[in-house]
Design an enzyme around this catalytic site. Structure first.
Site, PDB file in Angstrom:
ATOM      1  N   LEU A 102       0.811  -1.213   0.000  1.00 22.19           N
ATOM      2  CA  LEU A 102       0.000   0.000   0.000  1.00 22.19           C
ATOM      3  C   LEU A 102       0.847   1.268   0.000  1.00 22.19           C
ATOM      4  O   LEU A 102       0.320   2.366  -0.222  1.00 22.19           O
ATOM      5  CB  LEU A 102      -0.943  -0.003   1.208  1.00 22.19           C
ATOM      6  N   ARG A 112      -4.582   1.488  13.236  1.00 24.25           N
ATOM      7  CA  ARG A 112      -4.904   2.567  14.155  1.00 24.25           C
ATOM      8  C   ARG A 112      -5.710   3.634  13.413  1.00 24.25           C
ATOM      9  O   ARG A 112      -5.595   3.767  12.188  1.00 24.25           O
ATOM     10  CB  ARG A 112      -3.627   3.207  14.712  1.00 24.25           C
ATOM     11  N   HIS A 148      -3.142  -3.654  23.710  1.00 21.54           N
ATOM     12  CA  HIS A 148      -3.393  -5.068  23.452  1.00 21.54           C
ATOM     13  C   HIS A 148      -4.563  -5.523  24.309  1.00 21.54           C
ATOM     14  O   HIS A 148      -5.011  -4.817  25.225  1.00 21.54           O
ATOM     15  CB  HIS A 148      -2.147  -5.907  23.729  1.00 21.54           C
ATOM     16  N   ILE A 153      -5.133  -7.311  26.860  1.00 21.41           N
ATOM     17  CA  ILE A 153      -5.132  -7.237  28.323  1.00 21.41           C
ATOM     18  C   ILE A 153      -5.463  -5.841  28.824  1.00 21.41           C
ATOM     19  O   ILE A 153      -6.157  -5.668  29.828  1.00 21.41           O
ATOM     20  CB  ILE A 153      -3.770  -7.728  28.882  1.00 21.41           C
ATOM     21  N   TYR A 213      -7.309  -3.528  27.207  1.00 19.13           N
ATOM     22  CA  TYR A 213      -8.717  -3.230  26.935  1.00 19.13           C
ATOM     23  C   TYR A 213      -9.608  -3.875  27.999  1.00 19.13           C
ATOM     24  O   TYR A 213     -10.552  -3.257  28.501  1.00 19.13           O
ATOM     25  CB  TYR A 213      -9.122  -3.735  25.548  1.00 19.13           C
ATOM     26  N   ASP A 222      -9.817  -9.841  22.423  1.00 20.10           N
ATOM     27  CA  ASP A 222      -9.618  -9.852  20.969  1.00 20.10           C
ATOM     28  C   ASP A 222     -10.759 -10.539  20.227  1.00 20.10           C
ATOM     29  O   ASP A 222     -11.291  -9.996  19.253  1.00 20.10           O
ATOM     30  CB  ASP A 222      -8.310 -10.575  20.624  1.00 20.10           C
TER      31      ASP A 222
END
Length: 378
Positions: A69, A93, A134, A136, A138, A164
């Site tokens: 890209l 992101r 990551h 954990i 969240y 996840d």
């Protein structure tokens, strides 16, 4: 036209997956398992945390093309795919896809019916949106992690399954399929689906929040009915180092449990809270008198709601799971079969993990995107 030989309720649905790690690939695998033609756009060199492509089961039932890209024509090649797609999934992101030229505005301009699925941890906005993170982290901020583990020990990390995959991938799949339904209704249009793991992980605890408000759940780990605080809902070690899972919450099941365990006369009232520590100690002592296999035989065929805790390698060989073909072997890998099951449009593992770039020519032909084929300078 979509490739032939597809099976499942999503046959004919085309999905573009911009390669990433974690919940995005798993969500795309779910769509592929259900019959969608998922084309993964891999970058040269692969993702930073990627495993050997030959073993990456999350890329089964997919096809792969290589596109950089950052090349001047990279975005254009992806947009050519987007024009013919129903769904796009990306896990960058916030703002990255836009900078690469494949953000929602550019994609929806090419295909107004497109469902643009965005998978992040923090979401597309908010004070932490730009921060790295990551699973954990969240789980930690949503309160979900605080519920898992013993009260006198640190919270237990539940692999990356709760954040996840449960709070991320599953919500993304529900979101893009709901949006696809809307896009296909008269007057419907494409839209952006913002699936954030913090939102999903918080939503998973909806029942717990209701119990908390009602006063039937304590905001302390390991002190409640469903978090290991209850002596008849938890795990116990056996004499050989194995474990048994115990869950007879209903009265008739509890009666059978304590009868088979040999404790019926000692603890007839399971709601005598002042004796819970005593009950837990007694159950612990009893389970330590036999091996896991011996206790499995004791509870076999009963409604005591007791099961052996099996390892990942043991699980596929359990008679019930084997009878249902819950696990299958494909491409030399034993793996969970697609779920759920459909009576009219059965699903299956049709192909092994897609190798990066291996399907470029086939996808270029099937999707009628001749420019997808790399030029000599690539």
């Amino acid at each position: 036209m979509a490739r032939t030989g597809q099976h499942g309720p999503l046959a004919g649905v085309r999905v573009v997956e911009l390669a990433g790690i974690g919940p995005g690939p798993f969500a795309a695998m779910l769509l592929a398992d259900l019959g969608a033609d998922v084309v993964r756009v891999d970058r040269p060199g692969g993702p930073a945390l990627g495993i050997d492509p030959a073993y990456d089961v999350t890329n089964r039932n997919k096809r792969s093309v290589l596109v950089d890209l950052k090349d001047e024509d990279g975005a254009g090649r992806v947009l050519d795919l987007v024009e013919r797609a129903d769904i796009l999934i990306e896990g960058y992101r916030p703002g990255v896809a836009e900078r690469l030229g494949v953000g929602p505005e550019a994609c929806l301009a090419r295909n107004p019916k497109l469902v643009y699925g965005r998978m992040t941890g923090w979401g597309q906005d908010g004070p932490l949106a730009e921060r790295a993170g990551h699973d954990i982290g969240y789980l930690a901020l949503t309160g979900t992690l605080s519920m898992i583990g013993r009260p006198d020990e640190p919270p237990v990390v539940p692999a990356n399954l709760v954040g996840d995959y449960a709070g991320g991938s599953l919500y993304l799949v529900v979101g893009v399929l709901a949006a696809l339904q809307h896009a296909r209704t008269p007057g419907g249009a494409g839209q952006v689906v913002d699936a954030a793991i913090v939102d999903g992980a918080a939503h998973l605890a909806s029942m717990i929040h209701g119990m908390l408000a009602a006063g039937s759940w304590q905001d302390r780990r390991g002190t409640n009915l469903l978090d290991g605080g209850c002596p008849f809902y938890g795990t116990y070690a056996t004499s050989d180092g194995g474990h048994m899972a115990v869950g007879p919450l209903e009265g008739q099941f509890y009666a059978e449990f304590v009868r088979l365990l040999g404790l019926a006369d000692a603890f007839p009232d399971r709601w005598e809270f002042v004796r819970w520590d005593e009950l837990r100690a007694a159950v612990t002592e009893r389970f330590l008198t036999r091996t896991r296999a011996e206790w499995t035989e004791v509870f076999e065929g009963t409604d005591a709601c007791v099961a052996p805790v099996l390892s990942l390698r043991e699980a596929p060989h359990h008679p019930h799971l084997a009878a249902r073909s819950t696990y299958v072997e494909h491409s030399g890998i034993t793996q969970p079969a697609p779920a759920p099951r459909f009576s009219a449009t059965p699903v299956s593992v049709r192909s092994g993990p897609a190798r990066p770039g291996a399907d470029t020519d086939a996808v270029a032909a099937d999707w009628d995107v001749p420019g997808l084929r790399p030029t000599p300078r690539d």
